[in-house]
Write a protein that holds these residues in place. Structure first.
Motif, PDB file in Angstrom:
ATOM      1  N   CYS A  73       7.738  -5.855 -14.422  1.00 28.61           N
ATOM      2  CA  CYS A  73       8.922  -4.995 -14.481  1.00 28.61           C
ATOM      3  C   CYS A  73       9.403  -4.662 -13.075  1.00 28.61           C
ATOM      4  N   TRP A  74      10.602  -4.090 -13.011  1.00 25.70           N
ATOM      5  CA  TRP A  74      11.223  -3.830 -11.716  1.00 25.70           C
ATOM      6  C   TRP A  74      10.564  -2.703 -10.941  1.00 25.70           C
ATOM      7  N   GLY A  75      10.272  -1.597 -11.616  1.00 27.94           N
ATOM      8  CA  GLY A  75       9.753  -0.422 -10.912  1.00 27.94           C
ATOM      9  C   GLY A  75       9.112   0.564 -11.869  1.00 27.94           C
ATOM     10  N   ASN A  76       8.810   1.753 -11.349  1.00 27.66           N
ATOM     11  CA  ASN A  76       8.078   2.732 -12.134  1.00 27.66           C
ATOM     12  C   ASN A  76       8.866   3.288 -13.319  1.00 27.66           C
ATOM     13  N   ILE A  77      10.196   3.293 -13.230  1.00 29.26           N
ATOM     14  CA  ILE A  77      10.982   3.774 -14.367  1.00 29.26           C
ATOM     15  C   ILE A  77      10.758   2.873 -15.577  1.00 29.26           C
ATOM     16  N   GLN A  78      10.837   1.549 -15.373  1.00 29.11           N
ATOM     17  CA  GLN A  78      10.574   0.627 -16.468  1.00 29.11           C
ATOM     18  C   GLN A  78       9.110   0.685 -16.893  1.00 29.11           C
ATOM     19  N   LYS A 120      18.305  10.739 -14.262  1.00 24.38           N
ATOM     20  CA  LYS A 120      17.278  10.351 -13.309  1.00 24.38           C
ATOM     21  C   LYS A 120      17.821  10.150 -11.897  1.00 24.38           C
ATOM     22  N   ALA A 121      19.035   9.620 -11.790  1.00 21.54           N
ATOM     23  CA  ALA A 121      19.630   9.427 -10.458  1.00 21.54           C
ATOM     24  C   ALA A 121      20.485  10.613 -10.049  1.00 21.54           C
ATOM     25  N   ARG A 122      20.674  11.550 -10.971  1.00 19.95           N
ATOM     26  CA  ARG A 122      21.491  12.752 -10.739  1.00 19.95           C
ATOM     27  C   ARG A 122      22.903  12.411 -10.263  1.00 19.95           C
ATOM     28  N   CYS A 123      23.457  11.338 -10.835  1.00 17.34           N
ATOM     29  CA  CYS A 123      24.846  11.001 -10.544  1.00 17.34           C
ATOM     30  C   CYS A 123      25.765  12.030 -11.202  1.00 17.34           C
ATOM     31  N   PRO A 124      26.859  12.393 -10.561  1.00 17.29           N
ATOM     32  CA  PRO A 124      27.785  13.351 -11.153  1.00 17.29           C
ATOM     33  C   PRO A 124      28.360  12.818 -12.469  1.00 17.29           C
ATOM     34  N   LEU A 125      28.566  13.716 -13.426  1.00 14.46           N
ATOM     35  CA  LEU A 125      29.123  13.368 -14.719  1.00 14.46           C
ATOM     36  C   LEU A 125      30.527  13.942 -14.838  1.00 14.46           C
ATOM     37  N   ALA A 126      31.511  13.078 -15.055  1.00 15.85           N
ATOM     38  CA  ALA A 126      32.898  13.512 -15.255  1.00 15.85           C
ATOM     39  C   ALA A 126      33.193  13.501 -16.750  1.00 15.85           C
ATOM     40  N   MET A 175      24.138  14.967  -0.339  1.00 15.60           N
ATOM     41  CA  MET A 175      23.380  15.371  -1.517  1.00 15.60           C
ATOM     42  C   MET A 175      23.237  14.216  -2.508  1.00 15.60           C
ATOM     43  N   CYS A 176      24.334  13.499  -2.746  1.00 13.61           N
ATOM     44  CA  CYS A 176      24.299  12.387  -3.691  1.00 13.61           C
ATOM     45  C   CYS A 176      23.417  11.252  -3.174  1.00 13.61           C
ATOM     46  N   ARG A 177      23.457  11.003  -1.869  1.00 11.83           N
ATOM     47  CA  ARG A 177      22.651   9.925  -1.310  1.00 11.83           C
ATOM     48  C   ARG A 177      21.159  10.241  -1.413  1.00 11.83           C
ATOM     49  N   GLU A 178      20.787  11.488  -1.170  1.00 13.27           N
ATOM     50  CA  GLU A 178      19.379  11.878  -1.268  1.00 13.27           C
ATOM     51  C   GLU A 178      18.864  11.683  -2.686  1.00 13.27           C
ATOM     52  N   ALA A 179      19.651  12.119  -3.681  1.00 16.78           N
ATOM     53  CA  ALA A 179      19.254  11.963  -5.080  1.00 16.78           C
ATOM     54  C   ALA A 179      19.168  10.487  -5.455  1.00 16.78           C
ATOM     55  N   ALA A 180      20.123   9.698  -4.975  1.00 15.68           N
ATOM     56  CA  ALA A 180      20.149   8.270  -5.295  1.00 15.68           C
ATOM     57  C   ALA A 180      18.942   7.549  -4.718  1.00 15.68           C
ATOM     58  N   GLU A 181      18.542   7.901  -3.490  1.00 19.40           N
ATOM     59  CA  GLU A 181      17.406   7.236  -2.867  1.00 19.40           C
ATOM     60  C   GLU A 181      16.110   7.519  -3.618  1.00 19.40           C
ATOM     61  N   GLU A 182      15.963   8.740  -4.135  1.00 21.55           N
ATOM     62  CA  GLU A 182      14.785   9.062  -4.941  1.00 21.55           C
ATOM     63  C   GLU A 182      14.744   8.183  -6.188  1.00 21.55           C
ATOM     64  N   TYR A 183      15.892   8.008  -6.812  1.00 21.04           N
ATOM     65  CA  TYR A 183      15.981   7.183  -8.011  1.00 21.04           C
ATOM     66  C   TYR A 183      15.695   5.717  -7.697  1.00 21.04           C
ATOM     67  N   VAL A 184      16.331   5.204  -6.650  1.00 18.81           N
ATOM     68  CA  VAL A 184      16.183   3.786  -6.303  1.00 18.81           C
ATOM     69  C   VAL A 184      14.721   3.443  -6.015  1.00 18.81           C
ATOM     70  N   SER A 185      14.001   4.351  -5.395  1.00 17.65           N
ATOM     71  CA  SER A 185      12.590   4.094  -5.070  1.00 17.65           C
ATOM     72  C   SER A 185      11.752   3.902  -6.331  1.00 17.65           C
ATOM     73  N   GLN A 186      12.178   4.502  -7.430  1.00 20.93           N
ATOM     74  CA  GLN A 186      11.460   4.362  -8.698  1.00 20.93           C
ATOM     75  C   GLN A 186      12.053   3.252  -9.570  1.00 20.93           C
ATOM     76  N   PHE A 187      13.300   2.904  -9.315  1.00 26.47           N
ATOM     77  CA  PHE A 187      13.991   1.907 -10.134  1.00 26.47           C
ATOM     78  C   PHE A 187      13.536   0.488  -9.805  1.00 26.47           C
ATOM     79  N   CYS A 188      13.356   0.200  -8.515  1.00 21.05           N
ATOM     80  CA  CYS A 188      12.990  -1.160  -8.107  1.00 21.05           C
ATOM     81  C   CYS A 188      12.032  -1.090  -6.921  1.00 21.05           C
ATOM     82  N   SER A 189      10.897  -1.763  -7.036  1.00 18.69           N
ATOM     83  CA  SER A 189       9.860  -1.645  -6.009  1.00 18.69           C
ATOM     84  C   SER A 189       9.989  -2.680  -4.896  1.00 18.69           C
ATOM     85  N   GLU A 190      10.516  -3.849  -5.204  1.00 18.65           N
ATOM     86  CA  GLU A 190      10.637  -4.929  -4.215  1.00 18.65           C
ATOM     87  C   GLU A 190      11.987  -5.615  -4.402  1.00 18.65           C
ATOM     88  N   TYR A 191      12.448  -6.302  -3.327  1.00 16.58           N
ATOM     89  CA  TYR A 191      13.746  -6.957  -3.380  1.00 16.58           C
ATOM     90  C   TYR A 191      13.665  -8.376  -2.828  1.00 16.58           C
TER      91      TYR A 191
END
Length: 243
Positions: free
Chosen positions: A7-12, A169-175, A197-213
């Motif tokens: 799998c891609w990362g810890n979320i999966q 999980k990524a804390r993206c704004p919801l419209a 603020m959005c970048r900090e939240a996104a980086e936390e998510y990305v670290s769990q979404f995909c472990s390697e590239y």
């Protein structure tokens, strides 16, 4: 039926474990097709797409949900984008869709171009856009991986599937409305505090979404597959020798 699940990362990984999969059968290996860097600048990408290279751009990535609902999302996006000249806007359609399905909306908002999915590679679209708006498209997570910003637009019920993951999980704004979307896009294009603020939240998510590239992920996958093949060969030899 699989002996090993990659799998891609810890979320999966955590989702699989929650479904009852034995953790020992799961390896996080990342995704070879993904990279964190863009191969061209925003100005270069906008010029290729025929957009103004000197101002920010926002993109709507559509998804193959209810066609009528997706047209409502596109109409809301175009209407919100038309309220400001501080950015340009464009719509990138899902591969299963055609521009004909959005003809009435594109005529209504001639300042917002609609592009078929194969008009430009995703890499160019992501490079051109500072903010990506989605309802339930995986382009939202692709955007975060490329260090862009994402907004989830869901006017009726709360988002599901990938849209829900981006919000929760990524804390993206919801419209939830055109006005919400306009205010959020204005903040994310202009306000540095919002961006931070959005970048900090996104980086936390990305670290769990995909472990390697890229190559790192491909090498990890090939090593695991080779280990499985060699083990199977050894088991076959043991069976042939009556061991």
């Amino acid at each position: 039926i699989a002996d090993q699940i990659l799998c891609w990362g810890n979320i999966q990984r955590n989702s699989l474990i929650n479904e009852g999969v034995d953790p020992d059968r799961i390896e996080t290996v990342g995704c070879p097709r993904l990279t964190r860097d863009l191969s061209l600048t925003a100005q270069e990408a906008r010029s290729i797409m025929g957009l103004n290279p000197e101002i920010p751009a926002v993109m709507l990535g559509t998804s193959p949900s209810n066609p009528e609902k997706m047209r409502e999302v596109a109409d809301t996006f175009c209407s919100a984008c038309s309220r400001s000249d501080k950015w340009s806007a464009f719509v990138r359609l899902h591969p299963s869709e055609s521009i004909d399905e959005y003809s009435s909306i594109s005529r209504k908002y001639p300042n917002v171009p609609f592009f078929e999915n194969n008009a430009f590679p995703l890499e160019i679209s992501l490079a051109a856009a500072d903010v990506i708006v989605v309802e339930d498209s995986g382009i939202g997570s692709d955007a975060l991986i490329k260090r862009n910003f994402a907004i989830v637009l869901s006017q009726g019920e709360m988002p599901k599937c990938h849209g829900a993951e981006l919000v929760e999980k990524a804390r993206c704004p919801l419209a939830r409305s055109e006005n919400d979307l306009f205010q959020l896009m204005t903040s994310m294009v202009i306000d540095q505090t919002t961006k931070s603020m959005c970048r900090e939240a996104a980086e936390e998510y990305v670290s769990q979404f995909c472990s390697e590239y890229g190559d790192d992920s491909a090498i990890k996958i090939s090593n695991i597959v080779n280990e499985i093949v060699e083990k199977e060969k050894g088991d076959i030899r043991k069976r042939e020798n009556g061991i």
